[in-house]
Design a protein around this motif. Structure first.
Motif, mmCIF file in Angstrom:
data_model
loop_
_atom_site.group_PDB
_atom_site.id
_atom_site.type_symbol
_atom_site.label_atom_id
_atom_site.label_comp_id
_atom_site.label_asym_id
_atom_site.label_seq_id
_atom_site.Cartn_x
_atom_site.Cartn_y
_atom_site.Cartn_z
ATOM 1 N N TRP A 469 -1.111 7.400 -2.571
ATOM 2 C CA TRP A 469 0.360 7.150 -2.054
ATOM 3 C C TRP A 469 0.630 7.612 -0.751
ATOM 4 N N HIS A 470 -0.139 8.637 -0.191
ATOM 5 C CA HIS A 470 0.243 8.884 1.049
ATOM 6 C C HIS A 470 -0.156 7.803 2.187
ATOM 7 N N THR A 471 -1.176 7.332 1.897
ATOM 8 C CA THR A 471 -1.667 6.046 2.662
ATOM 9 C C THR A 471 -0.414 4.988 2.736
ATOM 10 N N PHE A 472 -0.210 4.921 1.320
ATOM 11 C CA PHE A 472 0.888 3.582 1.234
ATOM 12 C C PHE A 472 1.938 4.012 2.204
ATOM 13 N N GLN A 473 2.475 5.597 2.149
ATOM 14 C CA GLN A 473 3.530 6.018 3.188
ATOM 15 C C GLN A 473 3.171 5.720 4.545
ATOM 16 N N ALA A 474 2.031 5.924 4.801
ATOM 17 C CA ALA A 474 1.590 5.646 6.413
ATOM 18 C C ALA A 474 1.663 4.172 6.658
ATOM 19 N N LEU A 475 1.499 3.308 5.501
ATOM 20 C CA LEU A 475 1.692 1.837 5.986
ATOM 21 C C LEU A 475 3.061 1.579 6.078
ATOM 22 N N LEU A 476 4.051 2.135 5.067
ATOM 23 C CA LEU A 476 5.443 1.888 5.370
ATOM 24 C C LEU A 476 5.923 2.262 6.596
ATOM 25 N N THR A 477 5.491 3.399 7.067
ATOM 26 C CA THR A 477 5.771 3.988 8.334
ATOM 27 C C THR A 477 5.677 3.040 9.305
ATOM 28 N N HIS A 478 4.410 2.628 9.152
ATOM 29 C CA HIS A 478 4.171 1.548 10.485
ATOM 30 C C HIS A 478 4.687 0.353 10.344
ATOM 31 N N LEU A 479 4.991 -0.327 9.169
ATOM 32 C CA LEU A 479 5.842 -1.440 9.083
ATOM 33 C C LEU A 479 7.305 -1.036 9.423
ATOM 34 N N SER A 480 7.697 0.128 9.232
ATOM 35 C CA SER A 480 9.122 0.287 9.596
ATOM 36 C C SER A 480 9.296 0.246 11.178
ATOM 37 N N SER A 481 8.222 0.723 12.020
ATOM 38 C CA SER A 481 8.505 0.819 13.363
ATOM 39 C C SER A 481 8.318 -0.719 13.957
ATOM 40 N N LEU A 482 7.472 -1.511 13.155
ATOM 41 C CA LEU A 482 7.149 -3.036 13.674
ATOM 42 C C LEU A 482 8.663 -3.754 13.336
ATOM 43 N N ALA A 483 9.260 -3.406 12.154
ATOM 44 C CA ALA A 483 10.537 -3.825 11.649
ATOM 45 C C ALA A 483 11.718 -3.601 12.976
ATOM 46 N N ALA A 484 11.851 -2.402 13.327
ATOM 47 C CA ALA A 484 12.678 -1.809 14.206
ATOM 48 C C ALA A 484 12.336 -2.719 15.636
ATOM 49 N N ALA A 485 10.959 -2.877 15.934
ATOM 50 C CA ALA A 485 10.758 -3.675 17.012
ATOM 51 C C ALA A 485 11.354 -5.108 17.240
ATOM 52 N N HIS A 486 11.188 -5.512 16.046
ATOM 53 C CA HIS A 486 11.402 -7.149 15.891
ATOM 54 C C HIS A 486 13.023 -7.300 15.259
ATOM 55 N N SER A 487 13.582 -6.153 15.103
ATOM 56 C CA SER A 487 14.955 -6.271 14.556
ATOM 57 C C SER A 487 14.913 -7.072 13.182
ATOM 58 N N VAL A 488 14.071 -6.536 12.193
ATOM 59 C CA VAL A 488 14.054 -7.359 11.048
ATOM 60 C C VAL A 488 13.711 -6.220 10.046
ATOM 61 N N SER A 489 13.449 -6.629 8.812
ATOM 62 C CA SER A 489 13.379 -5.701 7.522
ATOM 63 C C SER A 489 11.725 -5.349 7.563
ATOM 64 N N VAL A 490 11.528 -4.470 6.793
ATOM 65 C CA VAL A 490 10.075 -3.926 6.423
ATOM 66 C C VAL A 490 9.718 -4.937 5.626
ATOM 67 N N SER A 491 10.379 -5.722 4.807
ATOM 68 C CA SER A 491 9.878 -6.729 3.989
ATOM 69 C C SER A 491 9.573 -8.103 4.691
ATOM 70 N N SER A 492 10.369 -8.280 5.844
ATOM 71 C CA SER A 492 10.041 -9.427 6.658
ATOM 72 C C SER A 492 8.783 -9.443 7.253
ATOM 73 N N VAL A 493 8.249 -8.095 7.814
ATOM 74 C CA VAL A 493 7.077 -7.849 8.399
ATOM 75 C C VAL A 493 6.045 -8.222 7.326
ATOM 76 N N ALA A 494 6.100 -7.444 6.147
ATOM 77 C CA ALA A 494 5.172 -7.691 5.167
ATOM 78 C C ALA A 494 5.008 -9.102 4.920
ATOM 79 N N ALA A 495 5.922 -9.868 4.583
ATOM 80 C CA ALA A 495 5.635 -11.289 4.307
ATOM 81 C C ALA A 495 5.182 -12.191 5.809
ATOM 82 N N ARG A 496 5.712 -11.941 6.721
ATOM 83 C CA ARG A 496 4.911 -12.291 8.231
ATOM 84 C C ARG A 496 3.622 -12.007 8.210
#
Length: 569
Positions: A469-496
């Motif tokens: 789970w802690h690795t999954f949290q690291a993945l979510l943290t990185h997705l969150s930073s990408l989402a902020a950079a592109h002004s989209v949601s974490v889900s949008s980055v995962a789908a992209r």
């Protein structure tokens, strides 16, 4: 056969609080057929030993805008009956509940507890009748009488609602439609005599003008057979169970209309997803005839057990026409699932399906696969090439996400070789790949306090196969930073990330039509950006692991795509 139960275990069971007992049962039956089958059989046997009785109308409804405890208990009892494969026995109880409404002259406001219960009970009718259809009972005269009696009860309830002052919304439109479909399915000879003709759906002014309102420019598309379709499909799996909640037909249509206006005009469903085909068929037939070409229906033919007869052109055609009938028109894409690769009849079925796209393109236009692994996808393609000189298939639907990248091992290469596109589900892991789970502890999958949906339990298991789970949290943290950079949601980055993989045509995102928040606008934002090579590389490091270790680990534990859905010898 009685088995030994440890005395302390027996004492524990006798004293457990109900929520913990239910959690323990969910854990036990999740172990597979070895525990699930005796559990259901035991419940069914106890119900048949002591059959439930029909409740007196006055105990169910008092006539005011409230729900009695007796009513709630009766509904729970009915749900137990059809859930333990007593669907036929549950029908008189479903009918009794409906009879009580107009007999007691129940009234309600749309925000009341009664209205919520009736909407939920509409979903129960859908599930009970779906369970009945799937058992394929003998078409006896007694069963036909039972079903027609229930249909007459629903008709009486509709007339009561129409005549009430103020007028009441008929709460069982989905259930009535599902029941009519079951009679047509189980008693095909009665279609012209037992049922009134189904009136054509009135064209909706809002839907007739929809093509001019669709935001096509915002949506990426790709070629799938003869069609140009969006790269994000609305998934209707959630209609397969009331566990996700139930919505009115009005709320469902509102959600589908909004998605279509956003340019998301394709939906994925199946014959066993409750009333999904019926819901979508009614929706798209409210378009003008000209505008109906703007919506795309992808459904399935799933064979889960040995077939009862030899493969013939007529048998295959009947199966396709049944899905076309429920959709009230053409099946744009029919996806085929087969239970056991050692039973090679599936190759003959696929050949007949491909032939139908050539001889009856207004009934079915394209054929795809569902949860086929790489080796047997190739086997099917080679068989069709030998037969017709071409593949004749357009797609394969498989699970594909940042935490389940098994398709990258073999599937994407195989699809590119034969020219198939991947339609991917599980891309958002039932919502785990979202902001909601960032910085949250790992949920206990069977605890009632977490209220995980059935799909979330499934995808939580996938996450645990992938990494801690802690690795999954690291993945979510990185997705969150990408989402902020592109002004989209974490889900949008995962789908992209999935959309930028080889051979991927579209991702399928679940839509709980009218039940929960509408995500169509957010889903469209997936098309407003691309991940750079550097961003993809960093995500790959986390998702796939060093030298693809995490991806390979999931592949080794779960097998190739779709392995978890069939028996491979």
């Amino acid at each position: 056969m009685a088995g030994h139960v440890n005395m302390m275990d027996d004492y524990l069971i006798a004293n457990l609080p109900p929520p913990i007992l239910r959690s323990a049962l969910r854990l036990l039956i999740s172990q597979g057929a070895i525990t699930q089958k005796p559990f259901v059989e035991h419940v069914r046997a106890r119900f048949r030993e002591n059959p439930p009785t029909l409740r007196v109308f006055s105990t169910l409804f008092t006539g005011n805008d409230g729900v009695t405890s007796e009513c709630s208990a009766y509904v729970a009892q009915i749900r137990c009956m059809f859930s333990c494969k007593m669907s036929e026995e549950s029908i008189p109880h479903l009918e009794q509940f409906v009879n009580a409404i107009y007999s007691r002259r129940v009234s309600w406001s749309e925000t009341s507890e009664v209205a919520k219960l009736l909407t939920s009970f509409d979903g129960d009718i859908v599930q009970a009748i779906q369970a009945l259809k799937e058992t394929d009972p003998p078409p006896t005269a007694e069963l036909l009488i039972t079903l027609n009696n229930f249909l007459a009860s629903l008709k009486n309830c509709a007339e009561y609602c129409s005549a009430a002052q103020p007028r009441l919304r008929f709460p069982f439109a989905r259930g009535r439609q599902q029941l009519q479909d079951a009679i047509r399915f189980l008693f095909p000879q009665q279609r012209s005599t037992s049922l009134p003709p189904t009136p054509p759906e009135p064209e909706s002014e809002e839907l007739a003008s929809l093509p001019g309102e669709i935001r096509q420019a915002a949506v990426e598309t790709f070629r799938l057979g003869p069609f140009e379709v969006p790269r994000l499909f609305n998934g209707l799996w959630q209609l397969s169970s009331a566990s996700w909640g139930s919505a009115t037909t009005t709320d469902q249509e509102r959600a589908l209309t909004h998605a279509a206006k956003c340019g998301l005009t394709a939906a994925d469903m199946a014959d066993h997803y409750g009333d999904a085909e019926l819901v979508y068929g009614v929706f798209r037939n409210k378009f003008s005839k000209h505008s109906q070409t703007t919506v795309f229906a992808a459904t399935k033919w799933c064979v889960f057990s040995p077939i009862p007869k030899p493969v013939t052109a007529a048998w295959v055609s009947d199966a396709v026409c049944e899905r076309s009938r429920r959709l009230k028109g053409r099946v744009e894409l029919l996806q085929f699932h087969w239970y056991d690769y050692t039973q090679k009849e599936y190759l003959d079925v696929l050949a007949e399906l491909v032939l139908l796209t050539k001889t009856c393109p207004t009934t079915v236009s394209a054929i795809g696969l569902c949860n086929f692994d790489s080796a047997h996808l190739a086997e099917a393609c080679e068989h069709l090439i030998a037969r017709f000189g071409e593949v004749g298939l357009v797609s394969n639907q498989v699970q594909f996400s940042l935490v389940d990248a098994r398709p990258l091992r073999r599937m994407t290469e195989t699809c590119e070789k034969y020219g198939l596109k991947l339609l991917t589900y599980g891309t958002l892991c039932g919502g785990f790949l979202s902001e909601r789970w960032l910085d949250k502890p790992a949920p206990e999958p069977y605890s009632e306090s977490n209220r995980l949906t059935p799909s979330q339990r499934k995808y939580l298991d996938t996450i645990h196969h992938w990494a801690p789970w802690h690795t999954f949290q690291a993945l979510l943290t990185h997705l969150s930073s990408l989402a902020a950079a592109h002004s989209v949601s974490v889900s949008s980055v995962a789908a992209r990330w999935v959309l930028q993989q080889p051979a991927v045509g579209a991702v399928i995102v679940g839509a709980r039509l009218g039940v929960s928040e509408d995500h169509a606008d957010d889903n469209v934002r997936t098309f407003g950006f691309r991940l750079s090579g550097e961003e993809m590389g960093r995500l790959n490091e986390i998702a796939l692991g060093a030298e693809g270790g995490r991806m390979k680990g999931v592949f080794e534990r779960l097998g190739d795509c779709g392995r978890e859905y069939r028996n491979v010898h």
